[in-house]
Write an enzyme that holds these catalytic residues in place. Structure first.
Site, PDB file in Angstrom:
ATOM      1  N   ALA A 283     -11.647   2.731   4.212  1.00 46.05           N
ATOM      2  CA  ALA A 283     -10.664   1.973   3.532  1.00 46.05           C
ATOM      3  C   ALA A 283      -9.600   2.723   2.595  1.00 46.05           C
ATOM      4  O   ALA A 283      -9.913   3.823   2.447  1.00 46.05           O
ATOM      5  CB  ALA A 283     -11.490   0.762   2.782  1.00 46.05           C
ATOM      6  N   HIS A 284      -8.955   1.884   1.839  1.00 44.76           N
ATOM      7  CA  HIS A 284      -8.030   2.658   0.972  1.00 44.76           C
ATOM      8  C   HIS A 284      -8.604   3.130  -0.266  1.00 44.76           C
ATOM      9  O   HIS A 284      -9.505   2.818  -0.928  1.00 44.76           O
ATOM     10  CB  HIS A 284      -6.690   1.730   0.612  1.00 44.76           C
ATOM     11  CG  HIS A 284      -7.201   0.611   0.069  1.00 44.76           C
ATOM     12  ND1 HIS A 284      -6.462  -0.570  -0.391  1.00 44.76           N
ATOM     13  CD2 HIS A 284      -8.378  -0.088  -0.440  1.00 44.76           C
ATOM     14  CE1 HIS A 284      -7.180  -1.681  -1.022  1.00 44.76           C
ATOM     15  NE2 HIS A 284      -8.484  -1.215  -1.019  1.00 44.76           N
ATOM     16  N   ASN A 285      -7.888   4.458  -0.559  1.00 42.92           N
ATOM     17  CA  ASN A 285      -8.406   5.195  -1.835  1.00 42.92           C
ATOM     18  C   ASN A 285      -9.694   5.822  -1.773  1.00 42.92           C
ATOM     19  O   ASN A 285     -10.258   6.195  -2.812  1.00 42.92           O
ATOM     20  CB  ASN A 285      -8.201   4.245  -3.041  1.00 42.92           C
ATOM     21  CG  ASN A 285      -6.722   3.954  -3.157  1.00 42.92           C
ATOM     22  OD1 ASN A 285      -6.670   2.731  -3.227  1.00 42.92           O
ATOM     23  ND2 ASN A 285      -6.022   4.849  -3.562  1.00 42.92           N
TER      24      ASN A 285
ATOM     25  N   ARG B 161      -4.131   3.866   4.320  1.00 45.80           N
ATOM     26  CA  ARG B 161      -3.734   4.726   3.294  1.00 45.80           C
ATOM     27  C   ARG B 161      -3.976   4.234   1.869  1.00 45.80           C
ATOM     28  O   ARG B 161      -4.318   2.839   2.029  1.00 45.80           O
ATOM     29  CB  ARG B 161      -2.184   4.475   3.586  1.00 45.80           C
ATOM     30  CG  ARG B 161      -1.313   3.016   3.415  1.00 45.80           C
ATOM     31  CD  ARG B 161      -0.067   3.067   4.103  1.00 45.80           C
ATOM     32  NE  ARG B 161       0.711   4.131   3.458  1.00 45.80           N
ATOM     33  CZ  ARG B 161       1.261   5.111   4.213  1.00 45.80           C
ATOM     34  NH1 ARG B 161       0.841   5.291   5.561  1.00 45.80           N
ATOM     35  NH2 ARG B 161       1.962   5.926   3.813  1.00 45.80           N
TER      36      ARG B 161
ATOM     37  N   GLN C  65       0.947  -1.184   0.014  1.00 45.40           N
ATOM     38  CA  GLN C  65       0.035  -0.090  -0.180  1.00 45.40           C
ATOM     39  C   GLN C  65       1.035   1.350   0.048  1.00 45.40           C
ATOM     40  O   GLN C  65       1.305   1.808   0.926  1.00 45.40           O
ATOM     41  CB  GLN C  65      -0.751   0.075   1.031  1.00 45.40           C
ATOM     42  CG  GLN C  65      -1.587  -1.244   1.334  1.00 45.40           C
ATOM     43  CD  GLN C  65      -2.912  -1.435   0.231  1.00 45.40           C
ATOM     44  OE1 GLN C  65      -3.764  -0.798   0.166  1.00 45.40           O
ATOM     45  NE2 GLN C  65      -2.612  -2.436  -0.596  1.00 45.40           N
TER      46      GLN C  65
END
Length: 342
Positions: free
Chosen positions: A237-239, A216, A196
């Protein structure tokens, strides 16, 4: 600390009715307010409580001008006025500037002279801590992370490497910024971790509740816009991208790459699928499951209200048979159509 009503109007506006020299030292609910405290009414259904209140002064909407003869301030938004007065009378404590002897500041880190680094805190290499920012006890700020000016990080906050936080942010105890997103590739019956390599970027005037986690990005950054307010125990969560001034209540989960618009409100325990987009100004009710994009603003609700257990069991049986029922209805419609043709 105490202030007169005249001083409050000079600072926050509003129309003063009655004795402006009346002095208050605290805000309080109408049913518990004393002679040196300020009560408020934000909704007309509470006006009846004015008859019994002992509050020394009041904040009222303009259409309630004559609802009491006590000294009062009239304003179109009494709740907001109350919040501002409360902030004035109850300033958040700020620790003294300086680095506590038990804190660890790595070589190359930049800590403003008027910042405060609490006991046991760790500041990583090349991290930047802005002016007047307070980093509480046992916080960990990773390498190359950047914290803006006038921020308040309560005890035990963790900000991972390279993450960025804007000015005037408040991070409550136990929140984690920049932990790895949940990214794994299937590999012959096992899982292989996907690095990540993105960051978390947080704007100005953001508040993040206790034990909230923001992952991240996998490749690009996870972004939290200016003025966003996040409650406790939220998973982002990511993004994920959250637009400016959106507010999200506790226990909500947002899956990867979802894009939440500006000025949205999301109720507690809502669940939002990944890779979808939600329009600016959307309102999502508590416990609602969002499975696809919402291109038009509105209020969306999916949670069923509770019922007695026996009733719930019967309804659950009906729910399980909806597909069969739909097929039977379709078959009956077909037969009815054939009969009508005859």
């Amino acid at each position: 600390m105490s202030v007169t009503l005249t001083e409050l109007v000079a600072r926050f506006g509003g129309e003063l009715v009655g004795d402006g020299t009346a002095r208050v030292k605290q805000v309080a609910p109408l049913d518990r307010a004393g002679p040196d405290e300020l009560g408020f009414v934000a909704q007309s259904k509470y006006l009846a409580q004015l008859a019994d209140t002992r509050a020394g002064a009041l904040i009222l909407p303009p259409d309630a001008r004559d609802a009491s003869d006590r000294p009062r301030i009239l304003t179109p938004n009494p709740y907001l006025y109350f919040a501002r007065v409360s902030a004035l009378l109850n300033p958040a404590p700020r620790p003294p500037a300086g680095v506590h002897p038990s804190a660890t500041v790595a070589a190359g880190a930049v800590v403003a002279a008027d910042a405060s680094i609490g006991p046991g805190a760790v500041i990583g290499a090349r991290a930047v801590i802005g002016a007047r920012t307070a980093v509480g006890a046992n916080c960990v700020i990773g390498e190359d992370a950047r914290i803006g000016e006038d921020c308040l990080l309560h005890a035990n906050v963790t900000v991972y490497h390279r993450c960025e936080i804007g000015n005037r942010a408040i991070l409550h105890s136990g929140c984690v910024i920049g932990s790895d997103g949940f990214g794994f590739a299937p590999s012959e019956g096992a899982w292989e971790k996907i690095p990540q390599i993105g960051r978390v970027r947080i704007g100005d005037d953001v508040e993040i509740g206790a034990c909230t986690a923001i992952d991240r990005g996998a490749l690009e950054d996870t972004v939290i816009g200016d003025g966003v307010k996040l409650d406790n125990l939220i998973q982002i969560a990511h993004n994920v991208v959250i637009g400016a001034h959106t507010a999200i209540a506790a226990c909500t989960g947002i899956a990867g790459s979802a894009k939440i618009g500006r000025h949205c409100t999301i109720g507690g325990a809502a669940m939002i699928f990944g890779h979808i987009e939600i329009a600016d100004g959307t309102r999502i009710s508590t416990n609602t499951l969002i499975t696809k994009s919402l291109p038009r603003p509105g209020t969306y609700t999916s949670a069923l209200p509770f019922s007695e257990h026996e009733v719930w069991q019967r309804n659950a049986v009906h729910m399980r048979n909806l597909d069969k029922l739909a097929a039977r209805v379709k078959a009956l419609e077909k037969k009815l159509g054939e009969l009508e043709k005859k």
